[in-house]
Design a protein around this motif. Structure first.
Motif, PDB file in Angstrom:
ATOM      1  N   SER A   1      -3.182 -45.951 -64.293  1.00  0.00           N
ATOM      2  CA  SER A   1      -2.268 -45.176 -65.139  1.00  0.00           C
ATOM      3  C   SER A   1      -2.579 -45.411 -66.612  1.00  0.00           C
ATOM      4  O   SER A   1      -2.119 -44.668 -67.479  1.00  0.00           O
ATOM      5  CB  SER A   1      -0.809 -45.486 -64.811  1.00  0.00           C
ATOM      6  N   THR A   2      -3.405 -46.409 -66.907  1.00  0.00           N
ATOM      7  CA  THR A   2      -3.834 -46.645 -68.291  1.00  0.00           C
ATOM      8  C   THR A   2      -4.575 -45.418 -68.832  1.00  0.00           C
ATOM      9  O   THR A   2      -4.323 -44.970 -69.947  1.00  0.00           O
ATOM     10  CB  THR A   2      -4.740 -47.894 -68.349  1.00  0.00           C
TER      11      THR A   2
ATOM     12  N   ASP B   1       6.874 -43.958 -67.914  1.00  0.00           N
ATOM     13  CA  ASP B   1       5.981 -44.847 -67.166  1.00  0.00           C
ATOM     14  C   ASP B   1       6.833 -45.527 -66.095  1.00  0.00           C
ATOM     15  O   ASP B   1       7.622 -46.438 -66.391  1.00  0.00           O
ATOM     16  CB  ASP B   1       5.364 -45.871 -68.135  1.00  0.00           C
TER      17      ASP B   1
ATOM     18  N   TYR C   1       6.894 -49.419 -62.065  1.00  0.00           N
ATOM     19  CA  TYR C   1       7.648 -50.403 -61.254  1.00  0.00           C
ATOM     20  C   TYR C   1       8.848 -49.788 -60.542  1.00  0.00           C
ATOM     21  O   TYR C   1       9.703 -50.532 -60.041  1.00  0.00           O
ATOM     22  CB  TYR C   1       8.114 -51.564 -62.145  1.00  0.00           C
TER      23      TYR C   1
ATOM     24  N   THR D   1       1.326 -45.950 -60.450  1.00  0.00           N
ATOM     25  CA  THR D   1       0.030 -46.591 -60.227  1.00  0.00           C
ATOM     26  C   THR D   1      -0.024 -47.331 -58.894  1.00  0.00           C
ATOM     27  O   THR D   1       0.956 -47.948 -58.462  1.00  0.00           O
ATOM     28  CB  THR D   1      -0.322 -47.548 -61.396  1.00  0.00           C
TER      29      THR D   1
ATOM     30  N   SER E   1      -1.668 -49.900 -58.611  1.00  0.00           N
ATOM     31  CA  SER E   1      -1.626 -51.324 -58.983  1.00  0.00           C
ATOM     32  C   SER E   1      -0.279 -51.960 -58.678  1.00  0.00           C
ATOM     33  O   SER E   1      -0.205 -53.127 -58.298  1.00  0.00           O
ATOM     34  CB  SER E   1      -1.860 -51.494 -60.485  1.00  0.00           C
TER      35      SER E   1
ATOM     36  N   ARG F   1      -8.130 -49.127 -59.218  1.00  0.00           N
ATOM     37  CA  ARG F   1      -7.990 -48.345 -60.453  1.00  0.00           C
ATOM     38  C   ARG F   1      -7.522 -46.921 -60.168  1.00  0.00           C
ATOM     39  O   ARG F   1      -8.117 -45.949 -60.656  1.00  0.00           O
ATOM     40  CB  ARG F   1      -9.316 -48.331 -61.269  1.00  0.00           C
TER      41      ARG F   1
HETATM   42  N1  PMP Z   1       2.218 -49.377 -67.124  1.00  0.00           N
HETATM   43  C1  PMP Z   1       2.838 -50.541 -67.005  1.00  0.00           C
HETATM   44  C2  PMP Z   1       4.284 -50.610 -67.401  1.00  0.00           C
HETATM   45  C3  PMP Z   1       2.152 -51.666 -66.556  1.00  0.00           C
HETATM   46  O1  PMP Z   1       2.792 -52.841 -66.472  1.00  0.00           O
HETATM   47  C4  PMP Z   1       0.791 -51.563 -66.206  1.00  0.00           C
HETATM   48  C5  PMP Z   1      -0.013 -52.732 -65.691  1.00  0.00           C
HETATM   49  N2  PMP Z   1       0.314 -53.965 -66.185  1.00  0.00           N
HETATM   50  C6  PMP Z   1       0.184 -50.330 -66.345  1.00  0.00           C
HETATM   51  C7  PMP Z   1       0.928 -49.257 -66.799  1.00  0.00           C
HETATM   52  C8  PMP Z   1      -1.270 -50.138 -66.068  1.00  0.00           C
HETATM   53  O2  PMP Z   1      -1.548 -49.930 -64.760  1.00  0.00           O
HETATM   54  P1  PMP Z   1      -2.969 -49.496 -64.212  1.00  0.00           P
HETATM   55  O3  PMP Z   1      -3.499 -50.671 -63.479  1.00  0.00           O
HETATM   56  O4  PMP Z   1      -2.657 -48.364 -63.302  1.00  0.00           O
HETATM   57  O5  PMP Z   1      -3.849 -49.058 -65.338  1.00  0.00           O
END
Ligand code: PMP
Length: 337
Positions: free
Chosen positions: A46-47, A138, A141, A161, A163, A172
């Motif tokens: 999501s970055t 975003d 969570y 994400t 992740s 990724r």
């Molecule tokens: N948004 C938030 C609020 C996060 O905490 C994180 C990861 N620490 C991300 C985005 C990034 O996630 P990704 O691994 O999908 O790039």
């Protein structure tokens, strides 16, 4: 599998249909976001999607005066990467303007709303609330293991994400649910220019794993990934709160109990991070580091050094070590103030 293309009939032409399908079924099963009639945009985490969304909302033709970079804000304490991501390339389109609570500039702006929030786990809404504002939600969570699912989120741009939904950070894979076709197209263009799409191997692996998670949710409780993870997080938080209560140095945020539509019970949030607060003037990160606990200090999140963020998603053995070390800190020591 060798081609750049995945689905030439789709607006997001590099999105594998199996992944798109799994994402929509997952949201439908969990009930955490409206995914019907939304454009799914896949990203390298999501970055990448956050950057794609900034580009889409600030790019020429998005109704923003081109001479002046649009301000990007987020309420503090905020996820430390937003500032870096926004300012890294010194874009002429957008620039970081800090804490949304302090934002008083007229004109258009972009507000990133993180809910539940990283670092403190709070459930959030936009804070600036002006009609020239554009929002990026975003929701990394917003899954049952971290927080009660109180309603399907329904915002213009929602980021998720792999992740944080299942913990597969190394694949990724992130995705955005986007209401507006023009915005979705611009995000897709950004990803085309930066990486010509997203790894098919990762997309197919994610689709397979999400499929297994969905199936588990539909069968017995013992196979339900989110219920299992919710119990695990609740257990960790209980142990952590116990240690913190005895410490007399640290405190943690409190979270209200709310009805979770997914598990059909009252639960409180069990965030992925502990947002520890020390007594005034104490350098929390420094104090913990002296006891071999590595954290990120509050200043990285736009607040004071009496705060520190610690991940609670480590392996069981590491988590127990962390608790042991934390319980060994009895008083604030000299030199770390
Ligand atoms: N948004 C938030 C609020 C996060 O905490 C994180 C990861 N620490 C991300 C985005 C990034 O996630 P990704 O691994 O999908 O790039």
């Amino acid at each position: 599998m060798m081609s750049y293309f995945s689905d030439i009939g789709n607006v997001c032409w590099f999105l594998e249909p199996q992944l798109s399908d799994a994402i929509k079924r997952l949201h439908h099963t969990v009930g955490n976001a409206v995914s019907e009639d939304r454009y799914v945009v896949v990203g390298t985490g999501s970055t990448q999607l956050c950057q794609a969304a900034l580009y889409a909302l600030a790019s020429p033709g998005a109704g923003v005066a081109e001479a002046d970079p649009i301000s990007v804000v987020c309420a503090a304490p905020h996820y430390s990467s937003y500032q870096e991501v926004t300012d890294f390339l010194r874009s002429g389109l957008y620039k970081w303007a800090g804490d949304a609570y302090d934002f008083d500039k007229d004109g258009p702006y972009i507000e990133i709303v993180t809910s539940p929030n990283n670092p403190d786990g709070a459930i959030r809404e936009a804070v600036v609330n002006r009609k020239e504002g554009k929002l990026i939600h975003d929701l990394a969570y917003y899954w049952p293991q971290y927080t009660p699912i109180t309603r399907p989120a329904d915002y213009d741009i929602m980021l998720f994400t792999f992740s944080k939904s299942t913990g597969h950070a190394g694949s990724r894979i992130g995705w955005a649910l986007v209401k507006d076709k023009v915005v979705a197209r611009k995000m897709i263009k950004f990803i085309e220019v930066s990486s010509i799409g997203v790894s098919k191997e990762s997309q197919l692996r994610a689709a397979k794993i999400l499929g297994v998670v969905i199936e588990g949710c539909q069968h017995s409780a013992s196979e339900n990934f989110f219920e299992y993870s919710q119990c695990l997080m609740a257990e960790r938080w209980e142990k952590l709160r116990d240690v913190v209560k005895k410490s007399q140095i640290f405190s943690l945020p409190k979270y209200p109990q709310e009805w979770c539509n997914f598990t059909s019970k009252y639960v409180e949030s069990h965030p992925a991070f502990a947002w520890l607060k020390c007594k005034e003037d104490t350098n929390c990160e420094g104090l913990l580091k002296a006891h071999k606990v590595l954290t990120r200090g509050g200043e990285r999140f736009g607040v004071g050094k009496e705060y520190a963020r610690i991940s609670l998603l480590s392996q069981g053995e590491d988590f127990n070590q962390f608790l042991e070390r934390l319980s060994g800190i009895k008083t604030t020591e000299q030199g770390i103030r």
